[in-house]
Design an enzyme around this catalytic site. Structure first.
Site, PDB file in Angstrom:
ATOM      1  CG  HIS A 121      -1.833   0.833   1.390  1.00  0.00           C
ATOM      2  ND1 HIS A 121      -1.559   2.819   1.694  1.00  0.00           N
ATOM      3  CD2 HIS A 121      -3.326   0.822   1.227  1.00  0.00           C
ATOM      4  CE1 HIS A 121      -2.756   3.023   1.872  1.00  0.00           C
ATOM      5  NE2 HIS A 121      -3.651   2.366   1.055  1.00  0.00           N
ATOM      6  CG  ASP A 198       0.048  -2.369   5.644  1.00  0.00           C
ATOM      7  OD1 ASP A 198      -0.356  -2.070   7.180  1.00  0.00           O
ATOM      8  OD2 ASP A 198       0.380  -1.419   5.238  1.00  0.00           O
ATOM      9  CD  GLN A 201      -7.473  -4.534   3.943  1.00  0.00           C
ATOM     10  OE1 GLN A 201      -7.649  -5.460   4.604  1.00  0.00           O
ATOM     11  NE2 GLN A 201      -7.346  -3.338   4.039  1.00  0.00           N
ATOM     12  CE  LYS A 224      -7.756  -0.710   6.292  1.00  0.00           C
ATOM     13  NZ  LYS A 224      -7.775   0.495   5.075  1.00  0.00           N
ATOM     14  CB  CYS A 361      -4.106   3.502  -1.742  1.00  0.00           C
ATOM     15  SG  CYS A 361      -4.635   4.955  -2.054  1.00  0.00           S
TER      16      CYS A 361
HETATM   17  N1  7TS Z   1      -2.132  -0.497   5.383  1.00  0.00           N
HETATM   18  C1  7TS Z   1      -3.142  -1.598   3.946  1.00  0.00           C
HETATM   19  C2  7TS Z   1      -2.761  -2.659   3.998  1.00  0.00           C
HETATM   20  C3  7TS Z   1      -4.527  -1.291   3.435  1.00  0.00           C
HETATM   21  O1  7TS Z   1      -4.920  -1.780   3.120  1.00  0.00           O
HETATM   22  C4  7TS Z   1      -4.291   0.598   3.573  1.00  0.00           C
HETATM   23  C5  7TS Z   1      -5.463   1.391   3.715  1.00  0.00           C
HETATM   24  C6  7TS Z   1      -3.235   1.360   4.725  1.00  0.00           C
HETATM   25  C7  7TS Z   1      -2.364   0.167   5.402  1.00  0.00           C
HETATM   26  C8  7TS Z   1      -3.540   2.751   5.045  1.00  0.00           C
HETATM   27  O2  7TS Z   1      -4.576   2.525   6.849  1.00  0.00           O
HETATM   28  P1  7TS Z   1      -4.468   4.083   6.608  1.00  0.00           P
HETATM   29  O3  7TS Z   1      -5.810   3.914   7.630  1.00  0.00           O
HETATM   30  O4  7TS Z   1      -4.221   4.134   7.730  1.00  0.00           O
HETATM   31  O5  7TS Z   1      -5.825   4.921   6.056  1.00  0.00           O
HETATM   32  N2  7TS Z   1      -6.374   0.744   2.827  1.00  0.00           N
HETATM   33  C9  7TS Z   1      -7.354   0.900   1.986  1.00  0.00           C
HETATM   34  C10 7TS Z   1      -8.043   0.429   0.865  1.00  0.00           C
HETATM   35  O6  7TS Z   1      -7.369  -0.840   1.017  1.00  0.00           O
HETATM   36  N3  7TS Z   1      -9.425   1.301   0.659  1.00  0.00           N
HETATM   37  O7  7TS Z   1      -9.310   2.276   1.311  1.00  0.00           O
HETATM   38  C11 7TS Z   1      -7.834   1.722   2.175  1.00  0.00           C
END
Ligand code: 7TS
Length: 406
Positions: A121, A198, A201, A224, A361
């Protein structure tokens, strides 16, 4: 798992969108929130909203207990050995940026290597690009196998004694692939590098044990996993965090302030400058209670079963291509011949079906897949096979619609 009962605890799902019952298949972007989490937030603001760590008054003590109590819940949830290793952040992005801005800036120098993968990501790419630019280090990419997975042989060839940091996602937000973090951490450590994970997910869908993974840092987001937006966690091994400088400075994180110099509080507070995300942390604690009551193993089995069912049903549609290995967590990423993913998502939305379309992303991964965008349906504990049946109906309708137009 009684899906009907679980679903009834998510008030947002009980609505019509564009005249049809909502089918929410975008939990990988953000999950919905159960009533228990919503009520916990409401109770905090109605009954004990107050700043933490400073006052001696009753509300302040209650808020502090709630905030620090949530930290302890999170510690247990990911099996960290000490609450000093749990730092509240705004989310995964902020957590990864903290490691890059603090640990990496101090420990990476010109000629060193940082290893990530093609499937990352953007939040696990750009902070390392910045470190590489500022320090003169090289950013290397682990290649992917044909099905999108990482091979340990490739990892052994890519990670060298010059590597200082290996940073890999636990589960891909596009392919759903589960990466062999424990083995990658071993390879990183054998080469004297640290392992950053990371976990955005994976944490919502599977039991996390940071000691078993033996990772050095682990980042995830509350939103999430049924928690509120604006709260996330950076786990770090105490011996590393102790030697790191804070990234933000101000109130809450100091011990003594002199005119020209200051000293910091101990862990974890030295990384939490300013009024912290009190309601968010307490809400995340409630989300963890909720998930643990159902059981992470049950959630994992449910999400995987849905992904399996979805990929089987969707592969019956001619011209629909599914990406990633067969073994995946709860999502399916796909494209439809001759129809742009945004058009797929728009037609589905007209029937109340919410899926994500775009580059997710993960532009380097899109390039690797040789597409500009994909559509993605992602599942969570409140989804059922009926939701997938609706999706399949919607996809068939989309296909027919576009074959009539052109
Ligand atoms: N890493 C992964 C694997 C992600 O899926 C996401 C967000 C992030 C980092 C960033 O997370 P945040 O909470 O700091 O924004 N992924 C997604 C997605 O797949 N669709 O919208 C956000």
């Amino acid at each position: 798992m009684d899906i009907k009962d679980i679903r009834s605890q998510f008030p947002i799902l009980d609505q019509q969108v564009n005249g049809r019952p909502l089918v929410y298949l975008d939990s990988a972007a953000t999950s919905q929130k159960p009533i228990k989490v919503i009520e916990t937030l409401e109770k905090y603001y109605k009954e004990y909203n107050s700043n933490v760590h400073r006052g001696v008054h009753t509300l302040g003590t209650r808020a502090t207990d709630g905030y620090e109590g949530a930290r302890e819940k999170i510690r247990k949830f990911i099996n960290a050995s000490s609450m000093e290793e749990i730092i509240f952040t705004r989310g995964t992005t902020t957590a990864l940026n903290t490691v890059a801005a603090s640990y990496a800036r101090e420990n990476v120098k010109s000629g060193d290597e940082i290893v990530i993968s093609y499937m990352e990501h953007h939040s696990n790419i750009i902070p390392w690009q910045q470190v590489a630019k500022k320090t003169g280090a090289t950013l290397k990419y682990l290649p992917l196998q044909e099905d999108g997975s990482i091979s340990l042989d490739d990892a052994r060839n890519t990670i060298t004694s010059n590597t200082k940091i290996v940073s890999i996602m636990h589960v891909s937000n596009v392919l759903g692939v589960i990466n062999p973090i424990k083995e990658l951490a071993q390879i990183a450590h054998q080469n004297g590098a640290i392992m950053v994970v990371d976990g955005a997910q994976s944490t919502p869908h599977m039991k996390i044990d940071v000691q078993d993974l033996d990772c050095d840092f682990f980042a995830f987001s509350g939103h999430k996993m049924c928690g509120p937006t604006g709260i996330g966690v950076l786990y770090g091994k105490k011996k590393l965090l102790n030697n790191m400088e804070p990234v933000e400075f101000g109130g809450e994180m100091i011990d003594f302030v002199e005119l020209q110099d200051s000293t910091w509080k101990e862990l974890p507070w030295k990384f939490e400058a300013g009024t912290p995300i009190i309601a968010g942390a307490i809400g995340l604690g409630a989300a963890i209670d909720f998930l643990e009551e159902i059981g992470l193993d049950n959630i994992n089995a449910h999400d995987r079963k849905l992904a399996q069912y979805a990929s089987e049903r969707m592969s019956e549609i001619e011209g629909l291509k599914i990406y990633g290995p067969k073994e995946r967590t709860g999502l399916v990423t796909f494209t439809m011949d001759d129809v742009h993913p945004h058009d797929v998502a728009t037609v589905l939305d007209a029937d109340g079906i919410a899926v994500r379309a775009g580059h997710h992303c993960a532009q380097p991964l899109m390039k690797w897949l040789k597409v500009s965008a994909t559509a993605r349906a992602s599942f969570y504990l409140y989804n059922s096979e009926e939701d997938i049946d609706e999706l399949v109906k919607g996809l068939i309708k989309t296909k027919e619609y576009f074959s009539n137009v052109f």
